[in-house]
Enzyme design. Structure first.
Site, short mmCIF file in Angstrom:
data_model
loop_
_atom_site.label_atom_id
_atom_site.label_comp_id
_atom_site.label_asym_id
_atom_site.label_seq_id
_atom_site.Cartn_x
_atom_site.Cartn_y
_atom_site.Cartn_z
CD GLU A 1 -4.60 4.31 -1.54
OE1 GLU A 1 -4.88 4.75 -0.30
OE2 GLU A 1 -5.51 4.35 -2.46
CG ASN B 1 -4.65 11.61 -4.95
OD1 ASN B 1 -4.00 11.55 -6.02
ND2 ASN B 1 -5.41 10.50 -4.56
CG ASP C 1 -1.93 1.20 1.14
OD1 ASP C 1 -3.06 0.89 0.70
OD2 ASP C 1 -1.69 2.36 1.72
CG ASP D 1 -4.65 8.46 -11.89
OD1 ASP D 1 -4.73 8.22 -10.85
OD2 ASP D 1 -5.34 9.12 -12.40
CG HIS E 1 -7.62 12.84 -7.78
ND1 HIS E 1 -7.80 12.04 -6.99
CD2 HIS E 1 -8.23 13.87 -7.06
CE1 HIS E 1 -8.39 12.24 -5.78
NE2 HIS E 1 -9.05 13.62 -6.03
#
Length: 372
Positions: A287, A252, A244, A261, A257
């Protein structure tokens, strides 16, 4: 890297308790003595967790709620479990309205919708194909019946000229009808084949994560089931890991965002570099990533994953859009022995618990799950 297989003594909270994220591994639920058999004990604990979740939050005992709770507490959907944990810690808490919205999100995944749509079209076309085939058989049967009657007439009445002429007319009609039936069957067959190819492509697409190009959770579960059976038959070790991204929300919030990505893609590329025929990586959602190590013990798998973690931590990623540095990007991981637990679901949950422990211990580390 921490590789000690010790149990966490972190204090238990009300919500983390009923989620099963903080009880001693392998211990009996605190609602009564668990059965001695490990598999039965796991089922007992799962049932107790689901019951407590529904009752403590005054939720309906409905099929939808039971399905969501089973997905979260069985280890099948750790992302869902974390959503429930996060919501439980908010002032609003968990309500039936919030759970209904979550259920709607889970059921409206685009890959499921697309496959269902194609399956419906395919089934409709197959039904048309079967109807055409049945009609063709009926036409052939009618033709045989009439022909047989004419033969009887020929023998009994000996009106050869009239019968032969009638047979010729009948043959022309039946030939046209047979050709049309064959053409309809051919068109239905071609369309069924085209739909089957589309369905196969849709299934392949539905098993790929659109952002990273990695297999998604659906594909990983199929892979896990296959390797579990093969490794068990060949007496080979099999380890599973959850990863994770650390403090991904900050990325973010600070960079947007789109930049987030790109960070997900960078970590996916890092993990993909250590994958091969016996090491598989997939994006589990958000994630989160999940990995399967065939032929490696948990300690060996943790070392391999830790090398990837260190390689990523040494990099300094730049936001190409703003030329601002992201700062150090790291991930945490948890590794479990698949055969050390009652089933693959329990192993997934153990790896997720070890990941949670790594997060609580300071992040940017890999932890080994304790024994069942």
């Amino acid at each position: 890297m921490t590789t000690k297989a010790t149990q966490s003594n972190e204090p238990v909270g009300r919500f983390l308790g009923w989620l099963g994220l903080r009880h001693a591994r392998g211990g009996a639920p605190d609602r009564g003595e668990a059965p001695p058999d490990r598999a039965r004990a796991a089922r007992y604990e799962l049932a107790a967790s689901i019951t407590s979740f529904l009752v403590d939050n005054d939720l309906d005992v409905s099929p939808a709620n039971l399905l969501l709770a089973h997905g979260a507490f069985s280890g099948r959907n750790p992302r869902l479990a974390r959503q429930i944990v996060a919501q439980a810690q908010t002032p609003e808490g968990i309500s039936q309205k919030w759970l209904n919205e979550l259920d709607e999100q889970e059921r409206n995944q685009p890959d499921h919708v697309e496959i269902d749509r194609l399956m419906t079209r395919l089934e409709t076309n197959i039904e048309a194909f079967q109807a055409n085939t049945k009609e063709a058989r009926s036409v052939t049967s009618d033709y045989g019946t009439e022909l047989e009657q004419h033969v009887v007439d020929l023998e009994q009445l000996q009106k050869t000229g009239r019968i032969v002429s009638s047979l010729a007319d009948l043959a022309k009609v039946m030939l046209d009808r047979t050709r049309k039936a064959e053409d309809d069957m051919r068109k239905s067959e071609d369309e069924a084949k085209a739909l089957r190819r589309s369905l196969d492509r849709a299934k392949r697409d539905a098993e790929l994560d659109y952002l990273t190009g990695l297999p998604n959770r659906r594909a990983f579960e199929i892979l896990l089931d296959r390797h579990y059976k093969e490794a068990r038959a060949m007496v080979e070790p099999l380890s599973i890991a959850f990863c994770d991204i650390d403090e991904f929300k900050k990325v973010n919030d600070l960079h947007g965002h789109e930049a987030g990505d790109r960070v997900i893609k960078a970590i996916a590329d890092t993990l993909a570099r250590i994958s091969n025929d016996h090491c598989h990586v997939a994006r589990h959602g958000g994630e989160e990533f999940v990995m399967l190590f065939r032929g490696l013990t948990p300690t060996q798998a943790a070392e391999k994953l830790d090398d990837a973690r260190e390689a990523l931590a040494d990099r300094r990623l730049i936001n190409r859009k703003t030329d601002e540095p992201f700062g150090q990007i790291t991930f945490s991981g948890g590794v479990a022995d698949v055969f050390g637990y009652a089933d693959t679901r329990a192993a997934l949950k153990a790896a997720d618990d070890a990941l949670y422990k790594a997060k609580a211990s300071g992040r940017n580390r890999v932890e080994l799950a304790g024994p069942a």
